[in-house]
Design a protein around this motif. Structure first.
Motif, PDB file in Angstrom:
ATOM      1  N   ILE A   2       0.855  -1.195   0.000  1.00 52.02           N
ATOM      2  CA  ILE A   2       0.000   0.000   0.000  1.00 52.02           C
ATOM      3  C   ILE A   2       0.883   1.234   0.000  1.00 52.02           C
ATOM      4  CG2 ILE A   2      -1.679   1.354   1.307  1.00 52.02           C
ATOM      5  CD1 ILE A   2      -2.936  -1.199   2.227  1.00 52.02           C
ATOM      6  N   ASP A  40      -8.279  -1.060  -6.627  1.00 51.06           N
ATOM      7  CA  ASP A  40      -6.940  -1.032  -6.032  1.00 51.06           C
ATOM      8  C   ASP A  40      -6.830  -0.046  -4.873  1.00 51.06           C
ATOM      9  OD1 ASP A  40      -5.987  -2.907  -7.895  1.00 51.06           O
ATOM     10  OD2 ASP A  40      -5.482  -1.326  -9.333  1.00 51.06           O
ATOM     11  N   SER A  42      -7.539   1.282  -1.204  1.00 50.53           N
ATOM     12  CA  SER A  42      -7.938   0.839   0.134  1.00 50.53           C
ATOM     13  C   SER A  42      -8.843   1.861   0.799  1.00 50.53           C
ATOM     14  CB  SER A  42      -6.708   0.611   1.013  1.00 50.53           C
ATOM     15  OG  SER A  42      -5.920  -0.424   0.485  1.00 50.53           O
ATOM     16  N   HIS A  93      -4.960   5.795  -0.364  1.00 52.99           N
ATOM     17  CA  HIS A  93      -4.164   4.614  -0.024  1.00 52.99           C
ATOM     18  C   HIS A  93      -4.428   3.564  -1.104  1.00 52.99           C
ATOM     19  CE1 HIS A  93      -5.049   6.653   3.839  1.00 52.99           C
ATOM     20  NE2 HIS A  93      -3.743   6.514   3.945  1.00 52.99           N
ATOM     21  N   ASN A  95      -3.176   0.026  -3.389  1.00 54.46           N
ATOM     22  CA  ASN A  95      -2.387  -1.186  -3.567  1.00 54.46           C
ATOM     23  C   ASN A  95      -1.668  -1.082  -4.898  1.00 54.46           C
ATOM     24  OD1 ASN A  95      -3.185  -2.817  -1.237  1.00 54.46           O
ATOM     25  ND2 ASN A  95      -5.213  -2.724  -2.147  1.00 54.46           N
ATOM     26  N   THR A  96      -0.336  -1.069  -4.855  1.00 55.34           N
ATOM     27  CA  THR A  96       0.446  -0.902  -6.074  1.00 55.34           C
ATOM     28  C   THR A  96       1.839  -1.474  -5.889  1.00 55.34           C
ATOM     29  OG1 THR A  96       1.240   0.707  -7.700  1.00 55.34           O
ATOM     30  CG2 THR A  96       1.225   1.421  -5.410  1.00 55.34           C
ATOM     31  N   GLU A  97       2.456  -1.810  -6.992  1.00 56.27           N
ATOM     32  CA  GLU A  97       3.852  -2.249  -6.981  1.00 56.27           C
ATOM     33  C   GLU A  97       4.783  -1.125  -7.422  1.00 56.27           C
ATOM     34  OE1 GLU A  97       4.831  -5.143  -5.660  1.00 56.27           O
ATOM     35  OE2 GLU A  97       2.709  -5.425  -5.211  1.00 56.27           O
TER      36      GLU A  97
END
Length: 120
Positions: A2, A40, A42, A93, A95-97
């Protein structure tokens, strides 16, 4: 992982239509610049300076297509003397790479003065 994605914008007048228009523009620019999909995310926290009180910016965000289940809330910033007036800030917030240094934070209107180091 995150990551936090930031952004801010200002408005000229405390009116619901202006609030909704500017927060929508800001959020759309954030997600476009960072290739973010609603699933993706949060959560999203939107803060406003205390001179913005005619509408909840989160209402506009939740009305975007695909965003009805994204947890979104509003709060007021600390009322610090000399702070930038009529300002809305976003902390998303996600979710990612993507590496922290590669996140694109978006600042619009007079809010570019808040983080000139991040404005491109």
């Amino acid at each position: 992982m995150i990551r936090g994605v930031r952004g801010a914008t200002t408005i000229e007048k405390d009116e619901p239509e202006i609030i909704f228009s500017e927060i929508t523009k800001l959020v759309q620019e954030i997600v476009t610049a960072n290739n973010i999909q609603p699933e993706d995310i949060s959560s999203v926290v939107i803060s406003t300076t205390t001179d913005i009180k005619s509408a909840f910016p989160a209402k506009a965000v939740r009305s975007l297509e695909g965003w009805q289940y994204v947890p979104t809330m509003c709060t007021h910033e600390i009322d610090v003397p000399g702070a930038l007036p009529m300002c809305m800030r976003v902390l998303m917030h996600v979710n990612t790479e993507v590496h922290q240094k590669d996140i694109q934070h978006i600042y619009l209107n007079n809010a570019v003065s808040l983080r000139p180091d991040l404005v491109k």
